[in-house]
Scaffold this motif. Structure first.
Motif, PDB file in Angstrom:
ATOM      1  N   LEU A 233      59.872  63.443  70.585  1.00  0.00           N
ATOM      2  CA  LEU A 233      59.168  62.526  71.473  1.00  0.00           C
ATOM      3  C   LEU A 233      58.116  61.695  70.774  1.00  0.00           C
ATOM      4  O   LEU A 233      57.599  60.746  71.351  1.00  0.00           O
ATOM      5  N   THR A 234      57.732  62.028  69.532  1.00  0.00           N
ATOM      6  CA  THR A 234      56.767  61.230  68.789  1.00  0.00           C
ATOM      7  C   THR A 234      57.393  60.760  67.505  1.00  0.00           C
ATOM      8  O   THR A 234      58.343  61.356  67.005  1.00  0.00           O
ATOM      9  N   SER A 235      56.852  59.678  66.942  1.00  0.00           N
ATOM     10  CA  SER A 235      57.397  59.115  65.707  1.00  0.00           C
ATOM     11  C   SER A 235      56.333  59.118  64.629  1.00  0.00           C
ATOM     12  O   SER A 235      55.144  59.171  64.886  1.00  0.00           O
ATOM     13  N   GLU A 236      56.791  59.043  63.412  1.00  0.00           N
ATOM     14  CA  GLU A 236      55.881  58.972  62.263  1.00  0.00           C
ATOM     15  C   GLU A 236      56.548  58.109  61.212  1.00  0.00           C
ATOM     16  O   GLU A 236      57.668  58.366  60.794  1.00  0.00           O
ATOM     17  N   SER A 237      55.872  57.040  60.781  1.00  0.00           N
ATOM     18  CA  SER A 237      56.476  56.099  59.842  1.00  0.00           C
ATOM     19  C   SER A 237      56.289  56.506  58.392  1.00  0.00           C
ATOM     20  O   SER A 237      56.869  55.916  57.506  1.00  0.00           O
ATOM     21  N   ASN A 238      55.468  57.513  58.137  1.00  0.00           N
ATOM     22  CA  ASN A 238      55.241  57.954  56.766  1.00  0.00           C
ATOM     23  C   ASN A 238      56.546  58.464  56.172  1.00  0.00           C
ATOM     24  O   ASN A 238      57.205  59.321  56.737  1.00  0.00           O
ATOM     25  N   ASN A 239      56.961  57.940  55.027  1.00  0.00           N
ATOM     26  CA  ASN A 239      58.247  58.319  54.462  1.00  0.00           C
ATOM     27  C   ASN A 239      58.116  59.239  53.256  1.00  0.00           C
ATOM     28  O   ASN A 239      59.011  59.327  52.445  1.00  0.00           O
ATOM     29  N   THR A 240      56.986  59.940  53.130  1.00  0.00           N
ATOM     30  CA  THR A 240      56.873  60.901  52.049  1.00  0.00           C
ATOM     31  C   THR A 240      57.773  62.086  52.333  1.00  0.00           C
ATOM     32  O   THR A 240      58.074  62.399  53.473  1.00  0.00           O
ATOM     33  N   ARG A 241      58.204  62.770  51.290  1.00  0.00           N
ATOM     34  CA  ARG A 241      59.164  63.844  51.433  1.00  0.00           C
ATOM     35  C   ARG A 241      58.550  65.156  50.971  1.00  0.00           C
ATOM     36  O   ARG A 241      58.345  65.368  49.787  1.00  0.00           O
ATOM     37  N   PRO A 242      58.238  66.078  51.896  1.00  0.00           N
ATOM     38  CA  PRO A 242      57.630  67.329  51.492  1.00  0.00           C
ATOM     39  C   PRO A 242      58.605  68.280  50.822  1.00  0.00           C
ATOM     40  O   PRO A 242      58.208  69.152  50.063  1.00  0.00           O
TER      41      PRO A 242
END
Length: 298
Positions: A233-242
């Motif tokens: 239901l929420t989005s996050e534009s950060n494209n870092t990869r943990p």
């Protein structure tokens, strides 16, 4: 041999100079039920190699899209094959070909759709989530390029759909909503303004009306995409990869949604996620779309 190699090199150079490219679109089913995605090509563009297929819960499928393609992608629900007539049909999103493939036929509203025009003006892709013809499934589109915005209608609109637009069916002695018709179909028992406000609040990134051009997004051409059914239901534009790590399950919904959107923005990481889904499914676990905490089991 040298002549053949030079011919191949010349062909590759010509293709590069002419801008002939293709991109991949990966469709991911995070719903807790099976879907039957479909595709429709617009504007006389080259038809895709597949226009309809089955996608089980927790599975993904990648299709290759030619340069300059434009069209719609959507999900069909509750499809079945009539063993007597051999006809294939779906409760929502059906294209009425009687087959799994849509073969140039558009979906029947109401159905959520992704609209795409690739490699258009100024070498830009344009894409949007559209509810102009109604809603049936939550969807999101995520470009795999760090400076481009994702878009989606992540809410379960059927639950808040105005009664005058709600499409229902009997299921296990209950009347359940399976889709929400377009606000343009409002009649006497439906307030147009009220319906528009409800849908805008539920899905602020989606196109509700035909002139909602501010909800059409752009990205540089030659970008690959993920299209997700039943996204968090929420989005996050950060494209870092943990990356993968071992640890305890996180209990905070916000944290797990954040991890999900970090992962999905990287193709190689997504392949790892799908691999883990397959591993878990083979062990008998289910993958519920309504519990993002699953994504923190790492």
């Amino acid at each position: 041999m040298v002549q053949r190699w030079l011919s191949f090199l010349l062909l590759t150079l010509l293709l590069s100079l002419s801008g002939v490219i293709s991109v991949t679109i990966t469709l991911v089913n995070l719903c807790n039920y099976t879907l039957w995605p479909a595709a429709y090509t617009t504007g006389g563009n080259q038809t895709l190699s597949t226009t309809g297929f089955v996608l089980n819960s927790g599975e993904s499928s990648t299709i290759t899209v030619p340069a300059g393609w434009g069209g719609h992608l959507w999900g069909r629900t509750e499809c079945s094959l009539n063993r007597t007539t051999g006809d294939f049909s779906c409760v929502t999103g059906d294209c009425f070909t009687g087959r799994l493939a849509c073969d140039g036929m558009e979906r029947t509203p109401p159905a959520t759709r992704v609209e795409m025009t690739l490699n258009g003006d100024n070498n830009q892709d344009n894409y949007a989530i559209s509810l102009i013809d109604g809603f049936n499934i939550p969807m999101a589109i995520i470009p795999l390029r760090g400076n481009c915005s994702s878009s989606g209608c992540r809410a379960h609109v059927n639950a808040v759909c105005p009664s005058g637009l709600k499409v229902t069916k009997w299921k296990e002695r209950l009347v359940v909503a399976v889709a929400c018709r377009s606000v343009n179909t409002c009649l006497e028992d439906c307030s147009y303004v009220h319906a528009v406000n409800i849908l805008r609040k539920a899905c602020p990134q989606a196109r509700i009306l035909a002139d909602d051009n501010e909800n059409t997004y752009s990205c540089a051409s030659d970008t690959d995409y993920y299209i997700t059914f039943c996204p968090p239901l929420t989005s996050e534009s950060n494209n870092t990869r943990p990356g993968w790590r071992r640890g305890k399950t996180q209990n905070k919904k916000k944290d797990t949604n954040l991890l999900y959107w970090k992962w999905i923005m990287n193709a190689r990481t997504m392949h790892k996620i799908v691999g883990k889904w397959d591993f878990m499914l083979r062990r008998g676990y289910s993958i519920p779309h309504s519990k993002p905490s699953f994504f923190a089991i790492i």
